[in-house]
Design a protein around this motif. Structure first.
Motif, PDB file in Angstrom:
ATOM      1  N   UNK A 247       0.819  -1.217   0.000  1.00 35.84           N
ATOM      2  CA  UNK A 247       0.000   0.000   0.000  1.00 35.84           C
ATOM      3  C   UNK A 247       0.857   1.272   0.000  1.00 35.84           C
ATOM      4  N   UNK A 248       1.811   1.441   0.914  1.00 33.84           N
ATOM      5  CA  UNK A 248       2.642   2.663   0.847  1.00 33.84           C
ATOM      6  C   UNK A 248       3.569   2.684  -0.366  1.00 33.84           C
ATOM      7  N   UNK A 249       4.049   1.514  -0.789  1.00 33.45           N
ATOM      8  CA  UNK A 249       4.954   1.476  -1.944  1.00 33.45           C
ATOM      9  C   UNK A 249       4.225   1.880  -3.219  1.00 33.45           C
ATOM     10  N   UNK A 250       3.010   1.372  -3.401  1.00 29.99           N
ATOM     11  CA  UNK A 250       2.240   1.728  -4.599  1.00 29.99           C
ATOM     12  C   UNK A 250       1.849   3.201  -4.565  1.00 29.99           C
ATOM     13  N   UNK A 251       1.507   3.696  -3.384  1.00 26.39           N
ATOM     14  CA  UNK A 251       1.156   5.121  -3.250  1.00 26.39           C
ATOM     15  C   UNK A 251       2.327   6.019  -3.643  1.00 26.39           C
ATOM     16  N   UNK A 252       3.526   5.665  -3.176  1.00 24.71           N
ATOM     17  CA  UNK A 252       4.715   6.452  -3.540  1.00 24.71           C
ATOM     18  C   UNK A 252       5.035   6.318  -5.020  1.00 24.71           C
ATOM     19  N   UNK A 253       4.809   5.130  -5.577  1.00 24.95           N
ATOM     20  CA  UNK A 253       5.098   4.920  -6.997  1.00 24.95           C
ATOM     21  C   UNK A 253       4.135   5.711  -7.877  1.00 24.95           C
ATOM     22  N   UNK A 254       2.868   5.827  -7.449  1.00 27.77           N
ATOM     23  CA  UNK A 254       1.890   6.596  -8.229  1.00 27.77           C
ATOM     24  C   UNK A 254       2.306   8.056  -8.349  1.00 27.77           C
ATOM     25  N   UNK A 255       2.869   8.602  -7.301  1.00 30.17           N
ATOM     26  CA  UNK A 255       3.279   9.998  -7.333  1.00 30.17           C
ATOM     27  C   UNK A 255       4.424  10.236  -8.317  1.00 30.17           C
ATOM     28  N   UNK A 256       5.161   9.202  -8.629  1.00 32.78           N
ATOM     29  CA  UNK A 256       6.296   9.339  -9.544  1.00 32.78           C
ATOM     30  C   UNK A 256       5.927   9.045 -10.993  1.00 32.78           C
ATOM     31  N   UNK A 257       5.166   7.972 -11.250  1.00 30.01           N
ATOM     32  CA  UNK A 257       4.912   7.539 -12.637  1.00 30.01           C
ATOM     33  C   UNK A 257       3.428   7.465 -12.980  1.00 30.01           C
ATOM     34  N   UNK A 258       2.537   7.749 -12.048  1.00 31.84           N
ATOM     35  CA  UNK A 258       1.109   7.699 -12.345  1.00 31.84           C
ATOM     36  C   UNK A 258       0.517   6.328 -12.052  1.00 31.84           C
ATOM     37  N   UNK A 259      -0.831   6.281 -11.989  1.00 38.12           N
ATOM     38  CA  UNK A 259      -1.492   5.037 -11.589  1.00 38.12           C
ATOM     39  C   UNK A 259      -1.424   3.963 -12.658  1.00 38.12           C
ATOM     40  N   UNK A 260      -1.400   4.347 -13.929  1.00 41.33           N
ATOM     41  CA  UNK A 260      -1.395   3.336 -14.995  1.00 41.33           C
ATOM     42  C   UNK A 260      -0.072   2.563 -14.995  1.00 41.33           C
ATOM     43  N   UNK A 261       1.031   3.269 -14.951  1.00 40.70           N
ATOM     44  CA  UNK A 261       2.317   2.575 -14.937  1.00 40.70           C
ATOM     45  C   UNK A 261       2.531   1.845 -13.600  1.00 40.70           C
ATOM     46  N   UNK A 262       1.932   2.353 -12.542  1.00 39.44           N
ATOM     47  CA  UNK A 262       2.008   1.642 -11.267  1.00 39.44           C
ATOM     48  C   UNK A 262       1.259   0.317 -11.341  1.00 39.44           C
ATOM     49  N   UNK A 263       0.077   0.342 -11.960  1.00 35.34           N
ATOM     50  CA  UNK A 263      -0.682  -0.891 -12.138  1.00 35.34           C
ATOM     51  C   UNK A 263       0.061  -1.859 -13.055  1.00 35.34           C
ATOM     52  N   UNK A 264       0.716  -1.324 -14.081  1.00 36.91           N
ATOM     53  CA  UNK A 264       1.526  -2.152 -14.968  1.00 36.91           C
ATOM     54  C   UNK A 264       2.678  -2.810 -14.197  1.00 36.91           C
TER      55      UNK A 264
END
Length: 524
Positions: free
Chosen positions: A170-187
């Motif tokens: 949960x915190x890792x995905x949240x931090x990743x979204x701020x960097x590359x967006x939700x689509x690339x995070x889901x990818x």
């Protein structure tokens, strides 16, 4: 002998051969794989909420329509459980889990390119949902086959993978979204889930070859009385030895071949020889899905327990934050409540495994106590009116949820339910029945909340379902004991019918005829 004989220097693709359940060995590798399968399946499902706001903004949809993505995913995962059992029995656990990993990754990666919420329903809901089923159920099934005495403890500890995943993802995905967006995070999540294929490749099959106990027959005494029926005719000859009379129907004693055999003075000996069954007799065709478990009253009661108890599994995770917000608690403090619940669940799983690993203990009764306490926790939520009250209820609920959630499927392997032999088929049918509650539970609680305008009604409905589950769980052991008693009676009646009923004067008539024949020979 209790020595375990295991084939050594075998490739990872060949089965492990044991003379009994190893309670370790390659099973530790299976437990390691199950930990990561739990993290990459249920851990991702529970962490998917971090994408909710992004999906609502991108697709301009309501919260309820976005929540159907996970609802469909969980329903498909549980509804297709019998299919997972059939494929595992047909192609093996390793291939099915690896195929499930491919489906999960494909669904998640494709969802990152979705343009509508309906695309999410298909990609994550159906494709990934099917992959979750094919990955999780075969892994926990084969893990149960590698352990016996330590089964509860190992399964409980390995199942904590989803709890640790919630902390980290949960915190890792949240931090990743701020960097590359939700689509690339889901990818990225989809690519990470492809590692389930590696976990599946570690699931080496297990074969148990039991040893045969051969008892050497003691030497027969020649003066022993024997009776044999051959083609509905009784042949009788009399041979006098000293002052005794031997009556026998042995072919060596028919007229013309009457020779006195000396008595054997050797004492009788009972010799037990352990012989490993190396021969490979033709095995009966394995059923792809054994529905005979549905004739077992103990399994039926256990399935109803799973059906109603599932109603109480989802309520706090879905409604604890809305309930806390309605009481005036801030969002940050509400998140702390949910985190405390997850931490308590880890300790609950480990504690339940440790307790159930003790001998002797009736595991089904321990499970019943945990379910009753879980019902109490659900009833306590509506009475909490401030932060520390909700925190206490959440910790108590999380601990008790861990004791039940980590053990209710492995308990199918216990003799009180169906046993390890039918574990695979029983797990498929059991999870399939659970899917009905998983699909109907959230809408039912939502209707009650909308009708009463009070989130407490959701907890009451789930507590009522948990109480019904406890009632059916309390009937499992009595049903199994009654069934075993009836089977024993039937076996005794069948054995009694096999013994032929001879007339009372059968022996006397034959002896009388033989004496007359002997007197005639003497007169001659």
């Amino acid at each position: 002998s209790k020595m375990t004989v295991k084939a050594v220097n075998m490739p990872c693709t060949t089965p492990n051969v044991y003379t009994k359940v190893p309670d370790g060995g390659w099973g530790w590798t299976i437990a390691f794989a199950f930990f990561f399968v739990e993290a990459l399946t249920y851990g991702i499902i529970k962490s998917f909420g971090v994408f909710f706001n992004d999906l609502m903004e991108s697709f301009d949809e309501t919260n309820s329509r976005i929540s159907w993505i996970i609802s469909i995913c969980v329903f498909v995962q549980t509804f297709t459980a019998p299919l997972s059992t059939v494929l595992s029995n047909r192609f093996g656990h390793r291939f099915v889990v690896m195929a499930g990993g491919v489906l999960i990754s494909t669904g998640m990666v494709t969802a990152s390119f979705a343009r509508t919420v309906v695309d999410m329903y298909v990609t994550i809901g159906v494709i990934s949902g099917l992959g979750y089923c094919l990955s999780f159920l075969p892994t926990v099934t084969i893990l149960s086959q590698y352990f016996d005495k330590r089964r509860s403890l190992v399964t409980a500890v390995a199942s904590t993978g989803e709890c640790f995943a919630v902390f980290s993802f949960a915190p890792a995905i949240t931090a990743l979204k701020e960097q590359i967006g939700w689509r690339y995070s889901l990818l990225s999540v989809g690519v990470l889930q492809l590692s389930i294929v590696i976990c599946g490749s570690l699931l080496r099959p297990i074969i148990i070859k039991e040893q045969e106990v051969v008892k050497a027959q003691p030497p027969e005494e020649p003066t022993e009385t024997k009776y044999m029926l051959e083609n509905e005719q009784t042949r009788t000859s009399i041979e006098s030895i000293d002052s005794g009379v031997e009556i026998t129907t042995s072919p060596s004693n028919v007229p013309g071949n009457t020779k006195a055999e000396p008595k054997s003075e050797e004492p009788k000996e009972n010799v037990q020889i352990l012989v490993e069954n190396d021969s490979t007799p033709p095995e009966p065709k394995t059923k792809l899905l054994d529905f005979s478990v549905m004739r077992d009253y103990s399994f039926i009661c256990y399935a109803f327990f799973g059906l109603f108890a599932t109603l109480g599994f989802f309520a706090p995770s879905l409604y604890i934050i809305p309930l806390s917000l309605s009481l005036g608690i801030s969002k940050d403090h509400s998140a702390y409540i949910l985190s405390a619940m997850a931490i308590a669940e880890v300790f609950g799983r480990i504690s339940a495994g440790w307790v159930l690993n003790k001998k002797p203990i009736r595991k089904i009764y321990i499970e019943l106590i945990c379910v009753v306490l879980l019902s109490v926790a659900l009833f306590a939520f509506p009475f909490a009116s401030e932060f520390w009250g909700l925190m206490t209820c959440s910790i108590f609920f999380g601990f008790m949820l861990g004791t039940v959630a980590g053990t209710h499927i492995p308990l199918l392997a216990e003799d009180d339910v169906v046993g390890i032999a039918k574990m695979s088929s029983a797990a498929g049918v059991y999870v399939f029945i659970q899917s009905l509650a998983g699909l109907a539970g959230p809408p039912l609680a939502g209707v009650l909340v909308d009708t009463t305008q009070n989130y407490s009604s959701a907890f009451y409905s789930c507590a009522a379902g948990m109480v019904l589950g406890a009632v059916f769980l309390s009937l499992v052991r009595p049903c199994k004991a009654g069934l075993c008693h009836r089977q024993q009676q039937c076996a005794e009646e069948s054995a009694a019918e096999v013994v032929p009923e001879l007339p009372d004067d059968f022996i006397e008539m034959d002896i009388g005829k033989s004496e007359n024949s002997g007197k005639g020979c003497d007169g001659a």
